[in-house]
Design an enzyme around this catalytic site. Structure first.
Site, PDB file in Angstrom:
ATOM      1  N   LYS A  13       0.831  -1.217   0.000  1.00 13.83           N
ATOM      2  CA  LYS A  13       0.000   0.000   0.000  1.00 13.83           C
ATOM      3  C   LYS A  13       0.860   1.259   0.000  1.00 13.83           C
ATOM      4  O   LYS A  13       0.601   2.198  -0.743  1.00 13.83           O
ATOM      5  CB  LYS A  13      -0.912   0.033   1.240  1.00 13.83           C
ATOM      6  CG  LYS A  13      -1.860  -1.143   1.369  1.00 13.83           C
ATOM      7  CD  LYS A  13      -2.813  -0.975   2.554  1.00 13.83           C
ATOM      8  CE  LYS A  13      -2.152  -0.892   3.906  1.00 13.83           C
ATOM      9  NZ  LYS A  13      -1.492  -2.117   4.360  1.00 13.83           N
ATOM     10  N   ARG A  88      -9.489   0.646   9.052  1.00  7.99           N
ATOM     11  CA  ARG A  88      -8.937  -0.662   9.405  1.00  7.99           C
ATOM     12  C   ARG A  88      -9.996  -1.564  10.041  1.00  7.99           C
ATOM     13  O   ARG A  88      -9.715  -2.708  10.358  1.00  7.99           O
ATOM     14  CB  ARG A  88      -7.866  -0.428  10.430  1.00  7.99           C
ATOM     15  CG  ARG A  88      -6.428  -0.723  10.337  1.00  7.99           C
ATOM     16  CD  ARG A  88      -5.544  -1.095   9.442  1.00  7.99           C
ATOM     17  NE  ARG A  88      -4.258  -1.483   9.936  1.00  7.99           N
ATOM     18  CZ  ARG A  88      -3.130  -0.890   9.577  1.00  7.99           C
ATOM     19  NH1 ARG A  88      -3.145   0.173   8.804  1.00  7.99           N
ATOM     20  NH2 ARG A  88      -1.985  -1.385   9.973  1.00  7.99           N
ATOM     21  N   ARG A 127      11.583  -6.468   5.381  1.00  7.97           N
ATOM     22  CA  ARG A 127      11.424  -5.022   5.149  1.00  7.97           C
ATOM     23  C   ARG A 127      12.365  -4.199   6.045  1.00  7.97           C
ATOM     24  O   ARG A 127      12.468  -4.420   7.234  1.00  7.97           O
ATOM     25  CB  ARG A 127       9.970  -4.629   5.426  1.00  7.97           C
ATOM     26  CG  ARG A 127       9.724  -3.148   5.244  1.00  7.97           C
ATOM     27  CD  ARG A 127       8.276  -2.866   4.982  1.00  7.97           C
ATOM     28  NE  ARG A 127       7.460  -3.003   6.181  1.00  7.97           N
ATOM     29  CZ  ARG A 127       6.146  -2.739   6.201  1.00  7.97           C
ATOM     30  NH1 ARG A 127       5.527  -2.377   5.103  1.00  7.97           N
ATOM     31  NH2 ARG A 127       5.464  -2.881   7.309  1.00  7.97           N
ATOM     32  N   ARG A 162      11.415  -1.726  11.328  1.00  2.84           N
ATOM     33  CA  ARG A 162      10.347  -1.200  12.175  1.00  2.84           C
ATOM     34  C   ARG A 162      10.146  -2.161  13.338  1.00  2.84           C
ATOM     35  O   ARG A 162      10.154  -3.378  13.137  1.00  2.84           O
ATOM     36  CB  ARG A 162       9.041  -1.146  11.356  1.00  2.84           C
ATOM     37  CG  ARG A 162       8.851   0.147  10.615  1.00  2.84           C
ATOM     38  CD  ARG A 162       7.681   0.101   9.684  1.00  2.84           C
ATOM     39  NE  ARG A 162       6.435  -0.392  10.262  1.00  2.84           N
ATOM     40  CZ  ARG A 162       5.256  -0.341   9.639  1.00  2.84           C
ATOM     41  NH1 ARG A 162       5.175   0.186   8.425  1.00  2.84           N
ATOM     42  NH2 ARG A 162       4.179  -0.811  10.196  1.00  2.84           N
ATOM     43  N   ARG A 173      -0.154  -8.974  13.715  1.00  2.00           N
ATOM     44  CA  ARG A 173      -0.699  -7.965  12.781  1.00  2.00           C
ATOM     45  C   ARG A 173      -1.529  -8.630  11.687  1.00  2.00           C
ATOM     46  O   ARG A 173      -2.567  -8.118  11.278  1.00  2.00           O
ATOM     47  CB  ARG A 173       0.448  -7.152  12.166  1.00  2.00           C
ATOM     48  CG  ARG A 173       1.088  -6.222  13.190  1.00  2.00           C
ATOM     49  CD  ARG A 173       2.379  -5.624  12.690  1.00  2.00           C
ATOM     50  NE  ARG A 173       2.195  -4.729  11.579  1.00  2.00           N
ATOM     51  CZ  ARG A 173       3.109  -4.503  10.642  1.00  2.00           C
ATOM     52  NH1 ARG A 173       4.273  -5.124  10.681  1.00  2.00           N
ATOM     53  NH2 ARG A 173       2.871  -3.666   9.675  1.00  2.00           N
TER      54      ARG A 173
HETATM   55  P1  AMP Z   1       0.874   0.476   9.167  1.00  2.72           P
HETATM   56  O1  AMP Z   1       2.080   1.305   8.950  1.00  2.72           O
HETATM   57  O2  AMP Z   1      -0.317   0.923   8.361  1.00  2.72           O
HETATM   58  O3  AMP Z   1       1.140  -1.001   9.044  1.00  2.72           O
HETATM   59  O4  AMP Z   1       0.449   0.734  10.707  1.00  2.72           O
HETATM   60  C1  AMP Z   1       1.322   0.427  11.780  1.00  2.72           C
HETATM   61  C2  AMP Z   1       0.530   0.303  13.072  1.00  2.72           C
HETATM   62  O5  AMP Z   1      -0.135   1.552  13.350  1.00  2.72           O
HETATM   63  C3  AMP Z   1      -0.599  -0.722  13.042  1.00  2.72           C
HETATM   64  O6  AMP Z   1      -0.143  -2.038  13.321  1.00  2.72           O
HETATM   65  C4  AMP Z   1      -1.529  -0.177  14.138  1.00  2.72           C
HETATM   66  O7  AMP Z   1      -0.997  -0.445  15.430  1.00  2.72           O
HETATM   67  C5  AMP Z   1      -1.423   1.317  13.906  1.00  2.72           C
HETATM   68  N1  AMP Z   1      -2.433   1.783  12.932  1.00  2.72           N
HETATM   69  C6  AMP Z   1      -2.220   2.253  11.665  1.00  2.72           C
HETATM   70  N2  AMP Z   1      -3.367   2.599  11.069  1.00  2.72           N
HETATM   71  C7  AMP Z   1      -4.348   2.343  11.966  1.00  2.72           C
HETATM   72  C8  AMP Z   1      -5.757   2.473  11.937  1.00  2.72           C
HETATM   73  N3  AMP Z   1      -6.420   2.930  10.864  1.00  2.72           N
HETATM   74  N4  AMP Z   1      -6.451   2.100  13.054  1.00  2.72           N
HETATM   75  C9  AMP Z   1      -5.824   1.647  14.157  1.00  2.72           C
HETATM   76  N5  AMP Z   1      -4.495   1.481  14.240  1.00  2.72           N
HETATM   77  C10 AMP Z   1      -3.759   1.826  13.163  1.00  2.72           C
END
Ligand code: AMP
Length: 216
Positions: A13, A88, A127, A162, A173
């Site tokens: 994404k 999400r 990653r 990360r 996740r």
């Molecule tokens: P991402 O970079 O999109 O994989 O997000 C990393 C982490 O941020 C996720 O595993 C969640 O803990 C938090 N996070 C990101 N977007 C959301 C969302 N829309 N709702 C809740 N938690 C989020």
């Protein structure tokens, strides 16, 4: 362009959003990036979000929705936006619909980046991010012997993993994605917005499918 990129962690994404930003000049709005920024700055909101993020859980809807409301109100989002990693879960999707209805700018499409779980696991464990400019690499899928090279930072980028890409958090996740985010596929299929793209291909191939999917 007002779209959502929907997909499991590691489905591409972020990478595809950046290509869309370059091609169409609309901003990428990534709740993950906004949250990491808040954590790095040590804001009260970041401190509240950090524990959930480190465990691979979703951060409270109230925190994420506040961020999105604020971000969508900025002038650059008037031309459109690419939502990456948001919504999400169903309550976030419902809140988003309300928010966009208020400002009279409904979603045009929701694209599911479709990918096998095994491939996702490999992408996530490999990653790495360039600490200086944020560019993303994969140390498992880049050709053997290829030293990492960052277009912006040169031949010796400082690559970091990360905290939530550690193997023990990735499983969580992906589980959260299956349980909480997957139901959005039916939600958006039912209201006619869903498009599906095969995300298990070269970056440029996926990008072409994505452009076709959103009619751009
Ligand atoms: P991402 O970079 O999109 O994989 O997000 C990393 C982490 O941020 C996720 O595993 C969640 O803990 C938090 N996070 C990101 N977007 C959301 C969302 N829309 N709702 C809740 N938690 C989020």
């Amino acid at each position: 362009m007002r779209i959502v990129l929907l997909g499991a962690p590691g489905s591409g994404k972020g990478t595809q959003s950046q290509l869309l930003v370059k091609a169409y000049g609309v901003p990428q709005i990534s709740t993950g990036d906004l949250l990491r920024e808040a954590v790095a700055k040590g804001t009260p909101l970041g401190l509240r979000a950090k524990a959930a993020m480190d465990q691979g859980q979703l951060v409270d809807d109230s925190i994420v929705l506040g961020m999105i409301r604020e971000r969508l109100a900025r002038p650059d989002a008037a031309a459109g936006f690419i939502l990456d990693g948001f919504p999400r879960n169903i309550p976030q999707a419902v809140a988003l619909e309300g928010l966009l209805a208020e400002i009279g700018r409904p979603l045009e499409a929701v694209v599911l980046m479709n990918l096998d779980l095994g491939v996702l696991f490999k992408r996530l464990t490999g990653r790495r991010t360039c600490e200086d400019c944020g560019r993303v690499f994969n140390v498992l899928t880049s050709p053997p012997g290829t030293p990492p090279h960052c277009e912006r930072c040169g031949d010796m980028p400082r690559l970091v993993q990360r905290p939530d890409d550690r193997e023990e958090v990735i499983g969580k996740r992906l589980e959260v994605f299956e349980a909480q985010t997957k139901p959005l596929v039916k939600h958006y299929a039912d209201n006619g917005l869903l498009r599906v793209v095969d995300a298990d291909a070269e970056v440029q191939t996926v990008f072409e499918s994505l452009r076709r999917a959103v009619g751009a």
